[in-house]
Design a protein around this motif. Structure first.
Motif, PDB file in Angstrom:
ATOM      1  N   MET A   1       0.728  -1.556   0.015  1.00  0.00           N
ATOM      2  CA  MET A   1       0.072   0.064   0.303  1.00  0.00           C
ATOM      3  C   MET A   1       0.796   1.433  -0.096  1.00  0.00           C
ATOM      4  SD  MET A   1      -2.339   1.309   3.347  1.00  0.00           S
ATOM      5  CE  MET A   1      -3.606   0.486   2.995  1.00  0.00           C
ATOM      6  N   ALA A   2       0.653   2.022  -1.245  1.00  0.00           N
ATOM      7  CA  ALA A   2       1.491   3.402  -1.196  1.00  0.00           C
ATOM      8  C   ALA A   2       0.763   4.569  -1.955  1.00  0.00           C
ATOM      9  CB  ALA A   2       2.792   2.939  -1.679  1.00  0.00           C
ATOM     10  N   THR A   3       1.093   5.541  -1.320  1.00  0.00           N
ATOM     11  CA  THR A   3       0.436   6.731  -1.482  1.00  0.00           C
ATOM     12  C   THR A   3       0.442   7.136  -3.102  1.00  0.00           C
ATOM     13  OG1 THR A   3       1.803   8.481  -0.614  1.00  0.00           O
ATOM     14  CG2 THR A   3       0.093   8.131   0.524  1.00  0.00           C
ATOM     15  N   PRO A   4       0.117   8.215  -3.487  1.00  0.00           N
ATOM     16  CA  PRO A   4       0.425   8.324  -5.119  1.00  0.00           C
ATOM     17  C   PRO A   4       1.900   9.296  -5.148  1.00  0.00           C
ATOM     18  CG  PRO A   4      -2.126   8.616  -4.708  1.00  0.00           C
ATOM     19  CD  PRO A   4      -1.919   7.827  -3.848  1.00  0.00           C
ATOM     20  N   ALA A   5       2.151   9.751  -3.663  1.00  0.00           N
ATOM     21  CA  ALA A   5       2.784  10.587  -3.884  1.00  0.00           C
ATOM     22  C   ALA A   5       4.336   9.809  -3.126  1.00  0.00           C
ATOM     23  CB  ALA A   5       2.356  11.487  -2.330  1.00  0.00           C
ATOM     24  N   PHE A   6       4.236   8.704  -3.171  1.00  0.00           N
ATOM     25  CA  PHE A   6       5.577   7.665  -2.697  1.00  0.00           C
ATOM     26  C   PHE A   6       5.253   6.983  -4.072  1.00  0.00           C
ATOM     27  CE2 PHE A   6       7.193   4.482  -1.669  1.00  0.00           C
ATOM     28  CZ  PHE A   6       8.394   4.506  -1.237  1.00  0.00           C
ATOM     29  N   GLU A   7       4.131   6.912  -4.843  1.00  0.00           N
ATOM     30  CA  GLU A   7       4.312   6.411  -6.296  1.00  0.00           C
ATOM     31  C   GLU A   7       5.349   6.946  -6.940  1.00  0.00           C
ATOM     32  OE1 GLU A   7       4.092   2.961  -6.954  1.00  0.00           O
ATOM     33  OE2 GLU A   7       3.481   2.376  -5.259  1.00  0.00           O
ATOM     34  N   GLU A   8       4.836   8.963  -7.034  1.00  0.00           N
ATOM     35  CA  GLU A   8       5.467   9.060  -7.722  1.00  0.00           C
ATOM     36  C   GLU A   8       7.401   9.230  -7.311  1.00  0.00           C
ATOM     37  OE1 GLU A   8       5.792  13.701  -8.326  1.00  0.00           O
ATOM     38  OE2 GLU A   8       4.170  13.195  -8.535  1.00  0.00           O
ATOM     39  N   ILE A   9       7.635   8.854  -6.351  1.00  0.00           N
ATOM     40  CA  ILE A   9       9.113   8.748  -5.575  1.00  0.00           C
ATOM     41  C   ILE A   9       9.665   7.716  -6.608  1.00  0.00           C
ATOM     42  CG2 ILE A   9      10.835   8.827  -3.393  1.00  0.00           C
ATOM     43  CD1 ILE A   9       8.732  10.696  -1.919  1.00  0.00           C
ATOM     44  N   ALA A  10       8.605   6.392  -6.458  1.00  0.00           N
ATOM     45  CA  ALA A  10       9.252   4.789  -6.543  1.00  0.00           C
ATOM     46  C   ALA A  10       9.582   5.502  -8.026  1.00  0.00           C
ATOM     47  CB  ALA A  10       8.221   4.017  -6.315  1.00  0.00           C
ATOM     48  N   GLU A  11       8.624   5.808  -9.287  1.00  0.00           N
ATOM     49  CA  GLU A  11       8.941   6.212 -10.308  1.00  0.00           C
ATOM     50  C   GLU A  11      10.335   7.106 -10.770  1.00  0.00           C
ATOM     51  OE1 GLU A  11       4.967   7.074 -12.389  1.00  0.00           O
ATOM     52  OE2 GLU A  11       4.058   6.417 -11.332  1.00  0.00           O
ATOM     53  N   THR A  12      10.352   7.382  -9.869  1.00  0.00           N
ATOM     54  CA  THR A  12      11.842   9.189 -10.421  1.00  0.00           C
ATOM     55  C   THR A  12      12.919   8.131 -10.459  1.00  0.00           C
ATOM     56  OG1 THR A  12      10.480  10.638 -10.092  1.00  0.00           O
ATOM     57  CG2 THR A  12      12.649  11.243  -9.721  1.00  0.00           C
ATOM     58  N   PHE A  13      12.790   7.648  -9.163  1.00  0.00           N
ATOM     59  CA  PHE A  13      14.354   6.914  -8.735  1.00  0.00           C
ATOM     60  C   PHE A  13      14.050   5.599  -9.897  1.00  0.00           C
ATOM     61  CE2 PHE A  13      14.795   8.451  -4.587  1.00  0.00           C
ATOM     62  CZ  PHE A  13      15.460   7.891  -3.987  1.00  0.00           C
TER      63      PHE A  13
END
Length: 143
Positions: free
Chosen positions: A1-13
């Protein structure tokens, strides 16, 4: 379970190949956070177990398990301030009940942080996660 904000960080990484670029990104995330007022940098908000000075100020709206969780954080170390920003992205906006369901180790593992942080920073990150989980659990149980 991750928030959209965290998913954005993961995608950037995923797009940043070099760890120095990833560190810079984490530091930039920390720079973008609003500062925590000096009045809240007190023993009650200080996180023990961190090599750096770290303060986490919970902001909870509502009561019981469905209360909305948010927090402000601050550190005297730029990389740690960035880690606080990552945790903010991971937890902010969840209910206190949902905070307890987040597998922080797995989510942060997606970023590869555990492999690239010193043992002191990793211990500090775990201490911050534990503080967040403890506050959420206390709020959920207070219903």
């Amino acid at each position: 379970m991750a928030t959209p904000a965290f998913e954005e960080i993961a995608e950037t990484f995923e797009f940043l190949d070099d760890w120095e670029d990833r560190y810079r990104h984490v530091i930039e995330l920390g720079r973008e956070m609003p500062p925590l007022d000096e009045a809240f940098r007190v023993p009650a908000t200080k996180v023990d177990g961190c090599a750096s000075q770290v303060w986490i100020l919970p902001r909870i709206e509502g009561e019981g398990p469905q209360a909305s969780f948010d927090f402000q954080g601050e550190s005297d170390a730029m990389i740690v301030r960035g880690l606080i920003a990552v945790l903010h992205a991971l937890y902010s906006g969840l209910t206190v009940e949902e905070v307890g369901m987040v597998d922080a180790a797995a989510e942060l593992g997606r970023l590869g942080l555990n492999d690239h942080l010193s043992s002191q920073r990793s211990n500090g990150l775990r201490a911050m996660v534990q503080r967040i989980r403890d506050v959420a659990a206390q709020t959920a149980a207070a219903a």
